[in-house]
Design a protein around this motif. Structure first.
Motif, PDB file in Angstrom:
ATOM      1  N   ILE A   1       0.864  -1.350   0.030  1.00 13.00           N
ATOM      2  CA  ILE A   1       0.020   0.024   0.040  1.00 13.00           C
ATOM      3  C   ILE A   1       0.878   1.269  -0.147  1.00 13.00           C
ATOM      4  O   ILE A   1       0.276   2.269  -0.587  1.00 13.00           O
ATOM      5  N   ALA A   2       1.991   1.103   0.426  1.00 11.93           N
ATOM      6  CA  ALA A   2       3.147   2.194   0.528  1.00 11.93           C
ATOM      7  C   ALA A   2       3.406   2.837  -0.847  1.00 11.93           C
ATOM      8  O   ALA A   2       3.414   3.696  -1.107  1.00 11.93           O
ATOM      9  N   ILE A   3       3.617   1.674  -1.680  1.00 16.50           N
ATOM     10  CA  ILE A   3       3.937   1.713  -3.012  1.00 16.50           C
ATOM     11  C   ILE A   3       2.759   2.424  -3.809  1.00 16.50           C
ATOM     12  O   ILE A   3       2.857   3.472  -4.740  1.00 16.50           O
ATOM     13  N   ALA A   4       1.590   1.866  -3.463  1.00 17.22           N
ATOM     14  CA  ALA A   4       0.416   2.365  -4.146  1.00 17.22           C
ATOM     15  C   ALA A   4       0.154   4.054  -3.733  1.00 17.22           C
ATOM     16  O   ALA A   4      -0.210   4.841  -4.720  1.00 17.22           O
ATOM     17  N   SER A   5       0.441   4.189  -2.658  1.00 19.89           N
ATOM     18  CA  SER A   5      -0.038   5.585  -2.319  1.00 19.89           C
ATOM     19  C   SER A   5       0.872   6.590  -2.638  1.00 19.89           C
ATOM     20  O   SER A   5       0.525   7.614  -3.025  1.00 19.89           O
ATOM     21  N   VAL A   6       2.398   6.293  -2.702  1.00 21.52           N
ATOM     22  CA  VAL A   6       3.112   7.138  -3.235  1.00 21.52           C
ATOM     23  C   VAL A   6       2.928   7.368  -4.936  1.00 21.52           C
ATOM     24  O   VAL A   6       2.878   8.529  -5.175  1.00 21.52           O
ATOM     25  N   LEU A   7       2.578   6.249  -5.603  1.00 19.29           N
ATOM     26  CA  LEU A   7       2.317   6.325  -7.016  1.00 19.29           C
ATOM     27  C   LEU A   7       0.965   7.455  -7.038  1.00 19.29           C
ATOM     28  O   LEU A   7       0.917   8.356  -8.093  1.00 19.29           O
ATOM     29  N   ASN A   8       0.025   7.090  -6.254  1.00 18.50           N
ATOM     30  CA  ASN A   8      -1.281   7.800  -6.491  1.00 18.50           C
ATOM     31  C   ASN A   8      -1.206   9.201  -6.180  1.00 18.50           C
ATOM     32  O   ASN A   8      -1.566  10.091  -6.701  1.00 18.50           O
ATOM     33  N   LEU A   9      -0.252   9.728  -5.232  1.00 19.79           N
ATOM     34  CA  LEU A   9       0.088  11.076  -4.972  1.00 19.79           C
ATOM     35  C   LEU A   9       0.700  11.717  -5.818  1.00 19.79           C
ATOM     36  O   LEU A   9       0.187  12.728  -6.625  1.00 19.79           O
ATOM     37  N   ILE A  10       1.710  11.032  -6.608  1.00 18.36           N
ATOM     38  CA  ILE A  10       2.409  11.548  -7.847  1.00 18.36           C
ATOM     39  C   ILE A  10       1.381  11.766  -9.124  1.00 18.36           C
ATOM     40  O   ILE A  10       1.159  12.895  -9.520  1.00 18.36           O
ATOM     41  N   LEU A  11       0.566  10.735  -9.354  1.00 19.37           N
ATOM     42  CA  LEU A  11      -0.285  10.609 -10.539  1.00 19.37           C
ATOM     43  C   LEU A  11      -1.411  11.599 -10.093  1.00 19.37           C
ATOM     44  O   LEU A  11      -1.834  12.367 -10.956  1.00 19.37           O
ATOM     45  N   ASP A  12      -1.877  11.765  -9.018  1.00 15.58           N
ATOM     46  CA  ASP A  12      -2.909  12.684  -8.724  1.00 15.58           C
ATOM     47  C   ASP A  12      -2.846  14.025  -8.849  1.00 15.58           C
ATOM     48  O   ASP A  12      -3.128  14.911  -9.792  1.00 15.58           O
ATOM     49  N   LEU A  13      -1.510  14.577  -8.488  1.00 19.99           N
ATOM     50  CA  LEU A  13      -0.970  16.043  -8.876  1.00 19.99           C
ATOM     51  C   LEU A  13      -0.939  16.303 -10.040  1.00 19.99           C
ATOM     52  O   LEU A  13      -0.983  17.234 -10.987  1.00 19.99           O
ATOM     53  N   LEU A  14      -0.266  15.038 -11.129  1.00 15.74           N
ATOM     54  CA  LEU A  14      -0.094  15.291 -12.302  1.00 15.74           C
ATOM     55  C   LEU A  14      -1.428  15.241 -13.095  1.00 15.74           C
ATOM     56  O   LEU A  14      -1.583  16.405 -13.929  1.00 15.74           O
ATOM     57  N   PHE A  15      -2.442  14.338 -13.039  1.00 14.20           N
ATOM     58  CA  PHE A  15      -3.441  14.295 -13.750  1.00 14.20           C
ATOM     59  C   PHE A  15      -4.382  15.274 -13.493  1.00 14.20           C
ATOM     60  O   PHE A  15      -4.992  15.856 -14.231  1.00 14.20           O
ATOM     61  N   VAL A  16      -4.693  15.714 -12.323  1.00 10.14           N
ATOM     62  CA  VAL A  16      -5.780  16.768 -11.802  1.00 10.14           C
ATOM     63  C   VAL A  16      -4.984  18.002 -11.925  1.00 10.14           C
ATOM     64  O   VAL A  16      -5.747  19.255 -12.434  1.00 10.14           O
ATOM     65  N   GLY A  17      -3.878  18.433 -11.598  1.00 14.98           N
ATOM     66  CA  GLY A  17      -3.088  19.526 -11.921  1.00 14.98           C
ATOM     67  C   GLY A  17      -2.754  19.784 -13.414  1.00 14.98           C
ATOM     68  O   GLY A  17      -3.517  20.398 -14.040  1.00 14.98           O
ATOM     69  N   PRO A  18      -1.430  19.643 -13.814  1.00 21.58           N
ATOM     70  CA  PRO A  18      -1.057  20.251 -15.173  1.00 21.58           C
ATOM     71  C   PRO A  18      -2.094  19.550 -16.242  1.00 21.58           C
ATOM     72  O   PRO A  18      -2.223  20.221 -17.530  1.00 21.58           O
ATOM     73  N   MET A  19      -2.545  18.393 -16.184  1.00 19.75           N
ATOM     74  CA  MET A  19      -3.297  17.654 -17.173  1.00 19.75           C
ATOM     75  C   MET A  19      -4.664  17.876 -17.215  1.00 19.75           C
ATOM     76  O   MET A  19      -5.565  17.755 -18.210  1.00 19.75           O
ATOM     77  N   GLY A  20      -5.004  18.626 -16.285  1.00 17.58           N
ATOM     78  CA  GLY A  20      -6.514  19.252 -16.114  1.00 17.58           C
ATOM     79  C   GLY A  20      -7.577  18.112 -16.244  1.00 17.58           C
ATOM     80  O   GLY A  20      -8.648  18.483 -16.753  1.00 17.58           O
ATOM     81  N   MET A  21      -7.460  17.019 -15.767  1.00 18.78           N
ATOM     82  CA  MET A  21      -8.489  15.937 -15.950  1.00 18.78           C
ATOM     83  C   MET A  21      -9.647  15.969 -15.037  1.00 18.78           C
ATOM     84  O   MET A  21     -10.449  15.285 -14.996  1.00 18.78           O
ATOM     85  N   GLY A  22      -9.505  16.605 -13.952  1.00 24.51           N
ATOM     86  CA  GLY A  22     -10.415  16.872 -12.753  1.00 24.51           C
ATOM     87  C   GLY A  22     -10.592  15.438 -12.150  1.00 24.51           C
ATOM     88  O   GLY A  22      -9.627  14.927 -11.713  1.00 24.51           O
ATOM     89  N   PRO A  23     -11.907  15.204 -11.424  1.00 27.37           N
ATOM     90  CA  PRO A  23     -11.999  13.854 -10.734  1.00 27.37           C
ATOM     91  C   PRO A  23     -11.898  12.799 -11.463  1.00 27.37           C
ATOM     92  O   PRO A  23     -11.360  11.779 -10.616  1.00 27.37           O
ATOM     93  N   GLN A  24     -11.865  12.728 -12.716  1.00 33.79           N
ATOM     94  CA  GLN A  24     -11.442  11.579 -13.499  1.00 33.79           C
ATOM     95  C   GLN A  24      -9.985  11.323 -13.311  1.00 33.79           C
ATOM     96  O   GLN A  24      -9.663  10.105 -13.311  1.00 33.79           O
ATOM     97  N   GLY A  25      -9.226  12.079 -13.208  1.00 32.78           N
ATOM     98  CA  GLY A  25      -7.821  12.219 -13.185  1.00 32.78           C
ATOM     99  C   GLY A  25      -7.490  11.365 -12.005  1.00 32.78           C
ATOM    100  O   GLY A  25      -6.551  10.671 -11.633  1.00 32.78           O
ATOM    101  N   ALA A  26      -8.205  11.921 -10.841  1.00 34.71           N
ATOM    102  CA  ALA A  26      -7.967  11.483  -9.453  1.00 34.71           C
ATOM    103  C   ALA A  26      -8.254   9.956  -9.404  1.00 34.71           C
ATOM    104  O   ALA A  26      -7.550   9.169  -8.818  1.00 34.71           O
ATOM    105  N   ALA A  27      -9.469   9.410  -9.928  1.00 30.58           N
ATOM    106  CA  ALA A  27      -9.889   8.134 -10.237  1.00 30.58           C
ATOM    107  C   ALA A  27      -8.929   7.327 -10.991  1.00 30.58           C
ATOM    108  O   ALA A  27      -8.635   6.048 -10.424  1.00 30.58           O
ATOM    109  N   LEU A  28      -8.367   7.889 -12.069  1.00 33.57           N
ATOM    110  CA  LEU A  28      -7.387   7.066 -12.767  1.00 33.57           C
ATOM    111  C   LEU A  28      -6.192   6.980 -12.087  1.00 33.57           C
ATOM    112  O   LEU A  28      -5.506   5.769 -12.015  1.00 33.57           O
ATOM    113  N   ALA A  29      -5.707   7.976 -11.040  1.00 34.28           N
ATOM    114  CA  ALA A  29      -4.466   7.723 -10.489  1.00 34.28           C
ATOM    115  C   ALA A  29      -4.708   6.477  -9.106  1.00 34.28           C
ATOM    116  O   ALA A  29      -3.892   5.671  -8.851  1.00 34.28           O
ATOM    117  N   THR A  30      -6.027   6.498  -8.831  1.00 34.63           N
ATOM    118  CA  THR A  30      -6.281   5.282  -7.820  1.00 34.63           C
ATOM    119  C   THR A  30      -6.217   4.044  -8.220  1.00 34.63           C
ATOM    120  O   THR A  30      -5.447   3.179  -7.641  1.00 34.63           O
TER     121      THR A  30
END
Length: 457
Positions: free
Chosen positions: A175-204
């Motif tokens: 779960i540590a691996i998943a959490s770090v990866l989720n944090l990085i992808l959340d910031l990337l998908f929702v932030g610069p890529m502007g994917m909104g809630p769908q980006g957060a779900a994809l990161a998860t």
């Protein structure tokens, strides 16, 4: 047992009760902490970058995921308890048969459930009274999470297998691996890529997939210890273990389903009050989950210890496990209660700075939160005893009392009959969380948990 076997299989029936409980629970706590961060990141990132509409969409999407996961949680927890029982009884031959049965049953269920929800998720959104203003955000978030169902089920069953054998460290690593990866992808998908809630779900989903693959690799490396070779012909349902699994798992699934559906039923009323109240409810659930990381860790560790103790006929340890579990969970609950009373705007402001959200919290929600924290304290030792003893009838009783009679009954009574509105539904949901305590401690005092039959082939 070889030295290598001890890497996964651990005896929890010896040594100091609080010491063993804390040592076994600590990796579970850290896993829960990371999973909480994992889930909170979605709401924090979306809440700060998208706003209240995105936050509400994630809240409702999370409610839909509760519908998807209750089967995985019920049968995984049942499998964990039975594996712990087999370890206590030194029946390692039955461990492999249980692993085979869990994989076959739950991965098949995951595929079926994913297909069903892909066909019906918009109907469920309508049933949950999803506001039109956040319909598209919620649809995007939900469909992305549904596509990750196999990984959710897979991670839950592998973690249950490991915990049942007394190994709580490896699930934490995954779960540590998943959490770090989720944090990085959340910031990337929702932030610069502007994917909104769908980006957060994809990161998860990506984080869950990677976590499951790492966990699966570990089990494969230790396949000799668990007596399961991962060959296609080995994926089957064993007649030796399916009956106890269904006997314990079905009531646990019903319990989880009753609580899940009752919460969604109550939330369907809450969702009628609009985005602000949906956001407050979602944030409150996240705060409750922050306490639950300790509660669930202690409940799971206590359940495994009780199951092994009963399997080894060391019944004198059971009451000690229950009472130590109670005081351990009371500590974080008390801390959160004090912070909520003194600095509620700071605590809820972590997720949202919307003045309307904070106003509702300050005017209406603080007394409800106190009752929620009490329930968080009382539930874990009760569930540890009920689940650890493998008492399927009590699981069903808790499901009917908590999920149906109290959560739905009290919510309608207070919210509709007494016309308390939104606060009535909040209070009904919070008060019902204390019901398992009444059942669990009555069971403890009765001594009937000592009557556990030894497993046989």
């Amino acid at each position: 047992m070889t030295a290598r076997n001890k890497e996964l299989i651990r005896d929890l029936t010896t040594g100091s009760v609080p010491g063993t409980l804390l040592r076994f629970a600590m990796p579970l706590f850290l896993s829960g902490l990371l999973q909480m961060v994992y889930n909170m990141v979605d709401m924090i990132v979306v809440g700060q970058m998208v706003g209240t509409s995105g936050l509400s969409a994630v809240s409702i999407g999370g409610e839909m995921m509760m519908l998807i996961t209750f089967i995985a949680m019920g049968f995984s927890n049942a499998g964990q308890i039975l594996i712990s029982r087999y370890v206590g009884e030194k029946r390692h031959d039955l461990i492999g048969e249980m692993v085979s049965t869990l994989f076959t049953l739950l991965m098949s269920a995951a595929v079926i459930i994913m297909i069903v929800f892909l066909l019906t998720y918009q109907d469920i959104m309508a049933w949950l009274n999803t506001p039109d203003t956040i319909w598209e955000y919620t649809r995007q978030y939900s469909i992305t999470c549904i596509l990750g169902t196999v990984f959710i089920y897979g991670y839950n069953l592998v973690s249950a297998i490991l915990r049942g054998m007394g190994d709580s460290k490896h699930p934490f690593m995954f779960i540590a691996i998943a959490s770090v990866l989720n944090l990085i992808l959340d910031l990337l998908f929702v932030g610069p890529m502007g994917m909104g809630p769908q980006g957060a779900a994809l990161a998860t989903v990506i984080g869950q997939a990677v976590s499951f693959l790492f966990a699966l690799t570990l089990l494969y490396r230790h396949r000799e210890q668990i007596h399961f070779d991962f060959k296609p012909s080995h994926f089957r349902i064993s007649r030796n273990v399916i009956r106890p699994l269904l006997s314990l798992g079905i009531p646990m699934v019903i319990q989880s389903a009753a609580i899940t559906f009752s919460m969604l039923f109550v939330n369907s009323y809450i969702n009628r009050y609009g985005e602000v109240h949906i956001a407050v409810t979602g944030i409150a659930r996240k705060l409750e989950n922050m306490i639950s990381i300790v509660a669930q860790a202690i409940s799971a560790a206590g359940g495994a210890m009780i199951s092994q103790a009963l399997g080894a006929r060391k019944t004198e340890r059971v009451p000690k496990i229950v009472f130590h579990a109670l005081w351990i969970v009371a500590i974080p609950s008390a801390i959160f209660a004090v912070i909520t009373l003194l600095k509620p705007e700071w605590l809820f402001g972590i997720f949202s700075q919307d003045p309307a959200v904070l106003q509702v919290v300050l005017e209406l929600y603080i007394p409800v939160a106190m009752i929620q924290y009490l329930g968080c304290t009382l539930r874990p030792p009760s569930f540890a005893l009920i689940n650890g003893s493998g008492n399927s009838k009590l699981n069903l009783a808790v499901a009917l009392l908590d999920g149906v009679a109290c959560r739905i009954g009290l919510s309608i009574l207070l919210g509709v009959t007494f016309n308390w509105g939104i606060t009535g539904f909040w209070y009904g949901n919070a008060i019902s969380g204390c019901v398992p305590f009444l059942v669990g401690f009555t069971f403890l005092l009765s001594g009937r948990w000592k009557n556990v039959r030894k497993s046989s082939r």
